[in-house]
Design an enzyme around this catalytic site. Structure first.
Site, short mmCIF file in Angstrom:
data_model
loop_
_atom_site.label_atom_id
_atom_site.label_comp_id
_atom_site.label_asym_id
_atom_site.label_seq_id
_atom_site.Cartn_x
_atom_site.Cartn_y
_atom_site.Cartn_z
N ASP A 1 0.86 -1.19 0.00
CA ASP A 1 0.00 0.00 0.00
C ASP A 1 0.90 1.24 0.00
O ASP A 1 1.85 1.33 0.76
CB ASP A 1 -0.91 -0.01 1.25
CG ASP A 1 -2.03 1.01 1.15
OD1 ASP A 1 -1.72 2.21 0.94
OD2 ASP A 1 -3.19 0.63 1.30
N ILE A 2 0.56 2.18 -0.87
CA ILE A 2 1.41 3.36 -1.04
C ILE A 2 1.28 4.33 0.14
O ILE A 2 2.16 5.19 0.34
CB ILE A 2 1.10 4.05 -2.40
CG1 ILE A 2 2.31 4.80 -2.91
CG2 ILE A 2 -0.13 4.92 -2.33
CD1 ILE A 2 3.48 3.95 -3.30
N HIS B 1 -6.57 -5.80 2.80
CA HIS B 1 -5.43 -5.17 3.46
C HIS B 1 -4.81 -6.18 4.42
O HIS B 1 -5.51 -6.77 5.24
CB HIS B 1 -5.86 -3.97 4.31
CG HIS B 1 -6.41 -2.81 3.55
ND1 HIS B 1 -5.67 -1.68 3.24
CD2 HIS B 1 -7.65 -2.58 3.03
CE1 HIS B 1 -6.43 -0.81 2.60
NE2 HIS B 1 -7.63 -1.33 2.45
N HIS C 1 -9.97 -5.71 -2.74
CA HIS C 1 -8.63 -5.87 -2.18
C HIS C 1 -8.72 -6.16 -0.69
O HIS C 1 -9.61 -5.66 0.00
CB HIS C 1 -7.75 -4.64 -2.43
CG HIS C 1 -8.38 -3.35 -2.03
ND1 HIS C 1 -9.32 -2.70 -2.79
CD2 HIS C 1 -8.20 -2.57 -0.92
CE1 HIS C 1 -9.70 -1.59 -2.18
NE2 HIS C 1 -9.03 -1.49 -1.04
N GLU D 1 -12.29 3.44 -1.14
CA GLU D 1 -11.56 4.36 -2.02
C GLU D 1 -11.39 3.77 -3.43
O GLU D 1 -11.67 4.45 -4.41
CB GLU D 1 -10.20 4.65 -1.38
CG GLU D 1 -9.35 5.65 -2.11
CD GLU D 1 -7.94 5.74 -1.52
OE1 GLU D 1 -7.77 5.57 -0.29
OE2 GLU D 1 -7.00 5.93 -2.31
P1 5GP Z 1 -9.83 1.27 0.49
O1 5GP Z 1 -10.43 1.24 -0.91
O2 5GP Z 1 -9.64 -0.13 1.03
O3 5GP Z 1 -10.63 2.14 1.41
O4 5GP Z 1 -8.39 1.94 0.40
C1 5GP Z 1 -7.59 1.78 -0.74
C2 5GP Z 1 -6.15 1.64 -0.35
O5 5GP Z 1 -5.39 1.61 -1.55
C3 5GP Z 1 -5.59 2.79 0.49
O6 5GP Z 1 -4.97 2.27 1.65
C4 5GP Z 1 -4.60 3.49 -0.44
O7 5GP Z 1 -3.46 3.97 0.24
C5 5GP Z 1 -4.24 2.41 -1.42
N1 5GP Z 1 -3.93 2.92 -2.76
C6 5GP Z 1 -4.70 3.77 -3.48
N2 5GP Z 1 -4.13 4.02 -4.68
C7 5GP Z 1 -2.98 3.30 -4.71
C8 5GP Z 1 -1.95 3.16 -5.68
O8 5GP Z 1 -1.98 3.73 -6.78
N3 5GP Z 1 -0.92 2.32 -5.38
C9 5GP Z 1 -0.86 1.66 -4.17
N4 5GP Z 1 0.21 0.87 -3.98
N5 5GP Z 1 -1.80 1.80 -3.23
C10 5GP Z 1 -2.86 2.60 -3.49
#
Ligand code: 5GP
Length: 134
Positions: free
Chosen positions: A29-30, A96, A94, A89
């Site tokens: 995760d970035i 975590h 995915h 987001e």
């Molecule tokens: P969620 O959708 O589970 O709420 O969060 C999405 C996760 O993806 C976040 O923790 C965010 O930091 C990560 N994320 C979003 N865009 C990117 C990306 O382009 N590259 C990576 N490696 N992680 C990402």
């Protein structure tokens, strides 16, 4: 249009890969909650909700995530690896995987860790090395 995570799995957008097989991909995760915070995705399914997955894809994703978590635990000092599914987001399923030292390490509201490219690359390489031993 392909999701950002499909583009990552295809190598069209760079990522710090930690593991991969024909159907699933794992990368750092970035914006990590902790060093080694990893995302695990299906490569060929772009649904935005994990419980929409066909059972075989869901079970395959969980089995792959388990193996990646074992590799993370071996590579990163932590008490255990925590699991979370949010999807608030990025609209591509995915999981975590977050190395935990305390309960607060899984608090998504907390400030994210700032890591350099070298730090990301080093931790990805050490998880990958452990994964390849499994
Ligand atoms: P969620 O959708 O589970 O709420 O969060 C999405 C996760 O993806 C976040 O923790 C965010 O930091 C990560 N994320 C979003 N865009 C990117 C990306 O382009 N590259 C990576 N490696 N992680 C990402």
């Amino acid at each position: 249009m392909a999701t950002i995570f499909t583009k990552i799995a295809k190598g069209e957008i760079p990522s710090y890969k930690v593991a991969e097989n024909d159907d699933y991909y794992a990368f750092l995760d970035i914006n990590p909650l902790a060093a080694g915070h990893t995302l695990v995705i299906p490569k060929h399914v772009e649904d935005d909700y994990i419980f929409h997955l066909e059972e075989d894809v869901y079970l395959g994703l969980c089995a792959f995530a388990r193996k990646v978590a074992v590799a993370i635990k071996a590579a990163v000092p932590c008490k255990r690896v925590g699991v979370a599914v949010l999807g608030m987001e990025v609209p591509h399923v995915h999981i975590h995987l977050v190395p935990l030292s305390s309960e607060s390490d899984l608090d998504f509201r907390k400030e994210k860790l700032a890591m350099t490219a070298d730090e990301f690359a080093a931790i990805a390489a050490s998880i990958q090395k452990e994964y390849e031993k499994l």
